[in-house]
Design a protein around this motif. Structure first.
Motif: not given
Lengths: 354, 660
Positions: B138-139, B144-149, B189-196
Motif C-alpha cells: 500500500l502506498d 497520509r492523505n486519506s479522505r475518510y480514514l 491507530l486508525a479511525g474515521t476522519q470525523s474523530n480525527a
C-alpha cells in the motif's frame, strides 16, 4: 530469603519510634504559629530537631527560602537513615519514595531553564538530595536550553521517559508534557515497587503509598477537568489506573463529566461540605487538597498502632516527616510575608488534629 | 608499624614575592598535605584572593576544554615528560588562544560527525518502525492523505499502551500493536476522519510519537525501507570519512595537546593551592601536614626558595579524635595486599591502631584453615604469583590481588600438611611412594573436634579484638565509649561473663555460676543504658533523646541485639571448621564421580574427572572461602575495635606520577 518480621524490623521499628517522638506535636506547631514574626519563629525552631540545621546559616542568609532548604536537610538525613536501616528487600521502595524529591528537583531545573537559568538562584530551591542523586543539575542549568539539558540525562532513569516527552516539548515548547510524564512514571514505579513486596509488607506499603496516589490522582483529575479543560481521553491518559480506595472507574467517571462531589464522597466519606469547595475551585481546591493530605496523615499515624514489624511503619514515618516540612514551609512563608492568621492557618495540616 | 605514619603540622608565613616559588616547592614533591587557611585572610585583601580564584577557574576550564578536544581526537592524556620542571605558570590569554585555534579546527568535523550520527539514529529508528509493515502493499501516501480514514503509525511508551486503549473505549477505532519486543512498541491507530481530533489528542496525551516520514519517501513501505537502507549506507560512509579526518588531525596535534594539558594542569594545581592560602597585606599564611620523616627535607627546600619564610611546626600526638589529621599508612610491600583489605573497610584514624598487621596474620590463617590442601594451595600460590608478577597478560588486571592470593595459597598448603590432604587425596593413600598422613587432624574424620577448635579460635580472636578496641579507646580518650560502649569495657565484660557462665556451668571453671551471673547482669545494664551513660561521662545533655518509655524500649532492643550479635559473632567461626570438613567432603565426592566415570579403572576418564574436579574446587571453593574469610573479618572482628573514618593523606602534586 529476605529478612522480615520481628528479626528484620526490630531495630528499625525501635529507631523509627524514637524518631517519631521527635516530630513536632500539634501543640508545638500551634506554639510556632503563635509567634509574632519570622525572627521569633526561627528562635522557637532552634530548640527543636531542626535547630542544628539552622546553625550553619549566617544571619544575612536567614531568608525563608534558605531556611526551608536547610530544614529539608533534616528530611534528607531521615531518609538516608531509614533507607540504610531498612531490610534489604524494602530498600528499592524506600529509594523510589525518596526519588520524589529528585523528580521535583528535575522539574525545578527544567522550569528554571525556561524562566531564569541562573545556577545560584536554582541551587537555593533544590532539595538537598545528596549523593544518591543522578541529576547533573548545575550542568543542566548551564546547558541553557531544555533539549541540551535533557541530553545530559542519558543513561539515567529519566532518559526513556523524557525521550518520548521531548518530542512533544519540541513541538509545543511547553513543559507540561515533560512534567506529566515524569510524574506518571514516578508513581507507576513506586506502585510497582510496593507490589513487588509480599505479605504484610506489601499490604502495608500499598496502604500508605496507595493513600498518596489516591490523593494525587484525584486532584489531577479534578484540576485537569476544571482548569485545563482536557478531553475525556486526555484526562484518562494523564492519570493513573490504580490506587488504594480510588478506582479507575472513579477517574474515568470524572473524565466523562460525572459529579465530582459524589465521587469524592464515595472515596472519602469523612469529608463533608464539598459543594462550597467545588463551586469556588480557585480557593476551594487547595482546601480540598489539605483535607486529603490530612486523610493521608491520619492513615500514616494509624500505622503506629498494632503490629510494628513491617515496612508500613518506616514508610508512614517518612511521609509524616515530609508533611511536617510542608507545615513548616507554610509557617515560614506566612511569617516572612506577615500574613494574617486566617490566611495561612487553614493550610496547616497538623493543627487540625488538635 | 602499628600506627599510621607520624605527622607534623606545619604553618608558614610566606612573603608575597616568594609566593610562586614556595607554592612550587609545596606542590612539586608530593609530600605536603594542604589545609585550608583562607579563613586567615585579612580584610581588604579580598581582591587578591578573587584574582587567584578566577585564575584557578580559568585553568580548570581550559583543562576541561583540552580534555574534550583530546577525547574528540581519541588522544589519551598520557604522562607528562619525565623530570619536566614547571618553571612558571602558563599565561591564560596565550593558552586560551591556542586552545581556541585547535578547537575551531576540530569543531567543524565533530559538529558534522554529531549531525551525521543523529541522522543515522533517526534513520534506524524510522526503519525500525516501518519494518513491521514492510509486507503491506500500500502506498504510504494514501494513508497520509486519506479522505475518510485517520491513521497514525508510531512508537509509544510500553506503560501507556493499555491506558490509551482505555481512554479510547468510547471512540470507534482500530488499535494494533505491531511490535512489542522492546520498551518502545510500534503501534497503529486508525479511525474515521470525523474523530480525527479526538484520536489525535488521545494519542498525543499517551505520548504516541507518530512516524514522520519526509516527503521524499514515497511508495510502499518496502520501497521506503530500501531507500532508508541506502541512506544509512551513505551516512555510515560519511561518518567513516569524518572519523578519518579527525584521526589525521589527532596525529598532527597529539604532542602539542599533551604538553599543553600538563602545563595547564600544573598551573591549575598551583592556583588552587594559593586560593586556599590565607592572604594578608604583604604575606600569605599556609598551613598543612607533612610526614615527620619528610619535615627536614621540606623545610630545607622552603628555605632555599624563600629566605624570609617563617616556619612553625607542631608535632601531633596520637591521643584525642585527630579526625583532621591526614593518615598515611606505613606498611611494607608484603603487607600492601592486607592494607588494601583494611582500606576497603575504612581508613584508620590517626590515633587508631592500624589493623593491617593483625589482618595479615588472621586472614591467611582462617583462609588456610578452611581450604587446607597441599596441592590446591600450591596452585593458588602459583596463580597469585602469576597475577602479581604480571607475566600473564590476561591476569595483569588483577595484579593487586596477586600477593594476597599467594600468601593465602601458601597458608592453605601449610594446613594441607596439617590435614594430610593433597589434591583431595587423604589419609591412607600412597603418592609417589609416600603415605599421606595428617600432621595434626583430618577434619572429615574428626568433625566435632574441628568445629570446637574453630569456635575456640573465634573466641580467642574476638577477645583480642575487644582488647585492641579498649586500647584504641584509651588512646582516643573517648572515656564514655571506652567504659560503656558495646565494644568497650562493659561489652567485653558482658562477653567474658557469658563465656564464664558457660564454662562454669559445664564444670570447666572452679568459679561459682553466681559470680558470672552477677557480672553479666551488671555489664548488661551498662550496655543497655550505654547511650545515657556515655552522655553522662562525656557531659552531653540531654542524657536521652525523646521520652523515657521510648528510650527504655529502644535500649531493651539494643541489648537484645548486642547479645544476639555476641552469639552470632562467636558461632560465625564455626564456618571455619565447617568449610574444612566440606572441603574434604567435596574432594570425596569428586573421587566417587571419578570412579564412576573411570568404571573402576584409573584410566583417562578417572584422571580427567580428578583434574576437572580439582580445578572446580580451586576456583569455586577458593572464591567462596575467600568471601567467607573477608566476611569474618569485616563483620565479626573489625567492628569490635576499628572505627576508621581517617582522612587520606593527599599531598599536593603537579603530576599524577607523584601521587601515592
Amino acid at each position: 530469603m529476605p529478612k522480615s518480621g520481628v528479626s528484620g524490623y526490630a531495630a528499625i521499628s525501635a529507631r523509627v519510634r524514637a524518631m517519631y517522638s521527635a516530630l513536632l506535636s500539634p501543640q508545638e506547631l500551634i506554639r510556632l504559629s503563635d509567634t509574632p514574626d519570622f525572627t521569633s519563629l526561627l528562635t522557637q525552631l532552634k530548640p527543636t530537631v531542626y535547630g542544628s540545621y539552622l546553625e550553619s546559616l549566617k544571619d544575612k542568609e536567614l531568608t525563608p527560602r534558605r531556611v526551608v532548604v536547610q530544614i529539608k536537610g533534616r528530611l534528607a538525613d531521615v531518609y538516608y537513615s531509614v533507607i540504610h536501616m531498612a531490610p534489604e528487600h524494602t530498600r528499592p521502595l524506600l529509594t523510589q519514595l525518596y526519588r520524589y524529591f529528585e523528580v521535583e528537583n528535575l522539574k525545578a531545573v527544567l522550569r528554571s531553564i525556561v524562566t531564569d537559568p541562573t545556577w545560584e538562584r536554582v541551587r537555593d530551591v533544590l532539595f538537598p538530595y545528596g549523593s544518591m542523586s543522578v541529576l547533573p543539575a548545575q550542568a543542566m542549568v548551564e546547558a541553557g536550553n531544555v533539549s541540551a539539558a535533557v541530553e545530559l540525562l542519558r543513561g539515567t532513569v529519566y532518559e526513556e521517559t523524557l525521550s518520548f516527552a521531548m518530542k512533544r516539548y519540541s513541538a509545543e515548547q511547553n513543559l507540561f508534557p515533560l512534567e506529566v510524564a515524569l510524574d506518571l512514571n514516578y508513581w507507576r514505579k513506586l506502585w510497582q515497587e510496593a507490589r513487588h513486596l509480599s505479605g504484610q509488607d506489601q499490604k502495608q506499603a500499598l496502604r500508605v503509598v496507595g493513600a498518596i496516589i489516591d490523593m494525587n490522582n484525584l486532584m489531577w483529575a479534578i484540576r485537569y477537568r476544571v482548569y485545563h479543560n482536557l478531553s475525556e481521553e486526555e484526562l484518562i491518559n494523564y492519570t493513573l489506573p490504580f490506587g488504594y480506595h480510588l478506582r479507575d472507574e472513579d477517574v474515568r467517571a470524572i473524565a466523562a463529566g460525572a459529579d465530582i462531589a459524589s465521587v469524592i464522597q464515595r472515596v472519602y466519606p469523612d469529608i463533608r461540605d464539598l459543594n462550597p469547595l467545588l463551586e469556588e475551585p480557585r480557593s476551594g481546591l487547595p482546601l480540598l487538597e489539605i483535607q486529603l493530605k490530612q486523610h493521608v496523615m491520619k492513615q500514616c499515624m494509624s500505622a503506629f498502632t498494632g503490629d510494628p514489624f513491617h515496612i508500613g511503619l518506616p514508610l508512614a514515618f517518612l511521609v509524616l516527616c515530609q508533611l511536617e516540612i510542608q507545615d513548616l514551609t507554610v509557617l515560614l512563608e506566612a511569617k516572612s510575608s506577615q500574613l494574617s492568621d486566617d490566611r495561612y492557618r487553614p493550610f496547616l495540616l497538623k493543627t487540625m488534629l488538635v | 608499624m602499628f600506627f599510621p605514619k607520624a605527622m607534623t603540622e606545619i604553618e608558614m608565613i610566606v612573603p608575597a614575592r616568594d609566593l610562586l616559588a614556595v607554592t612550587k616547592v609545596l606542590s612539586g614533591h608530593g609530600i605536603f598535605h594542604q589545609a585550608d587557611s583562607s579563613y586567615a585572610s585579612g580584610a581588604g585583601v579580598d581582591s587578591g584572593a578573587t584574582n587567584w580564584q578566577e585564575k584557578a577557574a580559568g585553568y580548570s576550564g581550559l583543562e576541561r576544554r583540552i580534555q574534550i578536544v583530546m577525547q574528540a581526537l581519541s588522544i589519551d592524556e598520557g604522562q607528562p615528560q619525565a623530570n619536566k620542571e614547571f618553571e612558571k605558570m602558563g599565561e591564560l590569554v596565550d593558552i586560551r588562544s591556542t586552545v581556541e585555534q585547535i578547537e575551531n579546527e576540530v569543531k567543524n568535523a565533530t559538529d558534522q560527525l554529531s549531525v551525521e550520527k543523529k541522522r543515522l539514529e533517526q534513520l534506524e529508528n524510522t526503519l525500525r518502525q516501518l519494518e513491521p509493515v514492510a509486507d503491506i502493499d500500500l502506498d504510504i501516501n494514501s494513508l497520509r492523505n486519506s479522505r475518510y480514514l485517520f491513521s497514525m503509525l508510531g512508537q509509544i511508551p510500553t506503560a501507556n499502551v493499555e491506558r490509551l486503549q482505555t481512554s479510547l473505549a468510547r471512540v470507534p477505532n482500530v488499535f494494533l500493536t505491531l511490535r512489542s519486543d522492546s520498551s518502545k512498541p510500534v503501534v497503529w491507530l486508525a479511525g474515521t476522519q470525523s474523530n480525527a481530533d479526538v484520536l489525535e489528542r488521545a494519542a498525543r496525551s499517551a505520548y504516541l510519537s507518530p512516524l514522520n516520514l519526509p516527503d521524499e519517501y514515497q511508495g510502499t513501505p518496502a520501497k521506503i525501507i530500501e531507500s532508508i537502507h541506502a541512506a544509512i549506507k551513505s551516512a555510515n560512509q560519511k561518518i567513516a570519512d569524518l572519523q578519518e579526518t579527525l584521526s589525521q588531525l589527532g596525529k598532527a596535534r597529539e604532542n602539542q595537546l599533551r604538553a599543553l594539558l600538563w602545563d595547564v594542569h600544573a598551573s591549575r594545581v598551583l592556583a588552587e593551592a594559593i586560593v586556599r592560602f590565607g592572604q594578608l597585606r604583604y604575606t600569605y599564611v599556609v598551613t598543612g601536614w607533612v610526614q615527620s620523616d619528610d619535615l627536614e627535607r621540606l623545610t630545607q627546600r622552603l628555605k632555599n626558595a624563600s629566605k624570609e619564610i617563617l616556619i612553625e611546626t607542631l608535632p601531633t600526638t596520637r591521643s584525642g579524635h585527630n579526625l583532621d589529621v591526614p593518615v598515611a599508612m606505613q606498611n611494607s610491600e608484603f603487607l600492601k595486599p592486607f592494607q588494601m583489605l583494611v582500606n576497603t573497610y575504612s581508613r584508620p584514624r590517626y590515633g587508631e591502631i592500624d589493623p593491617t598487621i593483625l589482618i595479615a596474620f588472621t586472614f591467611p590463617l582462617l583462609f588456610g584453615a578452611m581450604f587446607g590442601d597441599i596441592g590446591q594451595g600450591l596452585v593458588l600460590a602459583v596463580l597469585g604469583w602469576l597475577m602479581s608478577s604480571k607475566r600473564v597478560k590476561a591476569l595483569s588486571s588483577m595484579s593487586s590481588l596477586g600477593g594476597l592470593i599467594t600468601i593465602c595459597g601458601l597458608s592453605a598448603t601449610l594446613f594441607g600438611f596439617l590435614y594430610g590432604s593433597f589434591f583431595g587425596f587423604e589419609e591412607g593413600v600412597h603418592l609417589f611412594g609416600l603415605e599421606l598422613r595428617p600432621l595434626w587432624i583430618s577434619p572429615i574424620h574428626h568433625i566435632l573436634d574441628i568445629l570446637m577448635v574453630a569456635i575456640g579460635a573465634g573466641v580467642f580472636l574476638l577477645i583480642c579484638a575487644f582488647l585492641i578496641g579498649i586500647i584504641n579507646g584509651v588512646i582516643s580518650r573517648e572515656w564514655g565509649h571506652l567504659l560503656f560502649g558495646h565494644s568497650g569495657v562493659a561489652g567485653f565484660l558482658l562477653y567474658l561473663s557469658f563465656l564464664g557462665l558457660g564454662a562454669s556451668a559445664l564444670g570447666f571453671l572452679p568459679i561459682s555460676v553466681i559470680v558470672f551471673a552477677v557480672l553479666a547482669i551488671l555489664s548488661a545494664l551498662a550496655v543497655m543504658f550505654s547511650e545515657a551513660l556515655i552522655h553522662l561521662v562525656d557531659g552531653y545533655r540531654p542524657l536521652i533523646d525523646g521520652g523515657i518509655g521510648t528510650y527504655v524500649i529502644q535500649a531493651g532492643v539494643e541489648l537484645f541485639e548486642v547479645v544476639i550479635s555476641f552469639l552470632s559473632n562467636t558461632l560465625s567461626f564455626v564456618r571455619v571448621g565447617a568449610f574444612a570438613v566440606a572441603h574434604g567432603g567435596l574432594s570425596a565426592a569428586i573421587f566417587i564421580l571419578a570412579e564412576l566415570i573411570g568404571g573402576g579403572n584409573h584410566g583417562f576418564g578417572y584422571w580427567a574427572a580428578v583434574i576437572i574436579g580439582n580445578l572446580f574446587i580451586v576456583g569455586f571453593e577458593g572464591l567462596i572461602v575467600g568471601i567467607q574469610t573477608m566476611r569474618l573479618h569485616y563483620y565479626e572482628l573489625l567492628g569490635k575495635f576499628f572505627t576508621g573514618g581517617g582522612m587520606r593523606f593527599e599531598p599536593l602534586t603537579l603530576t599524577p606520577a607523584q601521587e601515592d
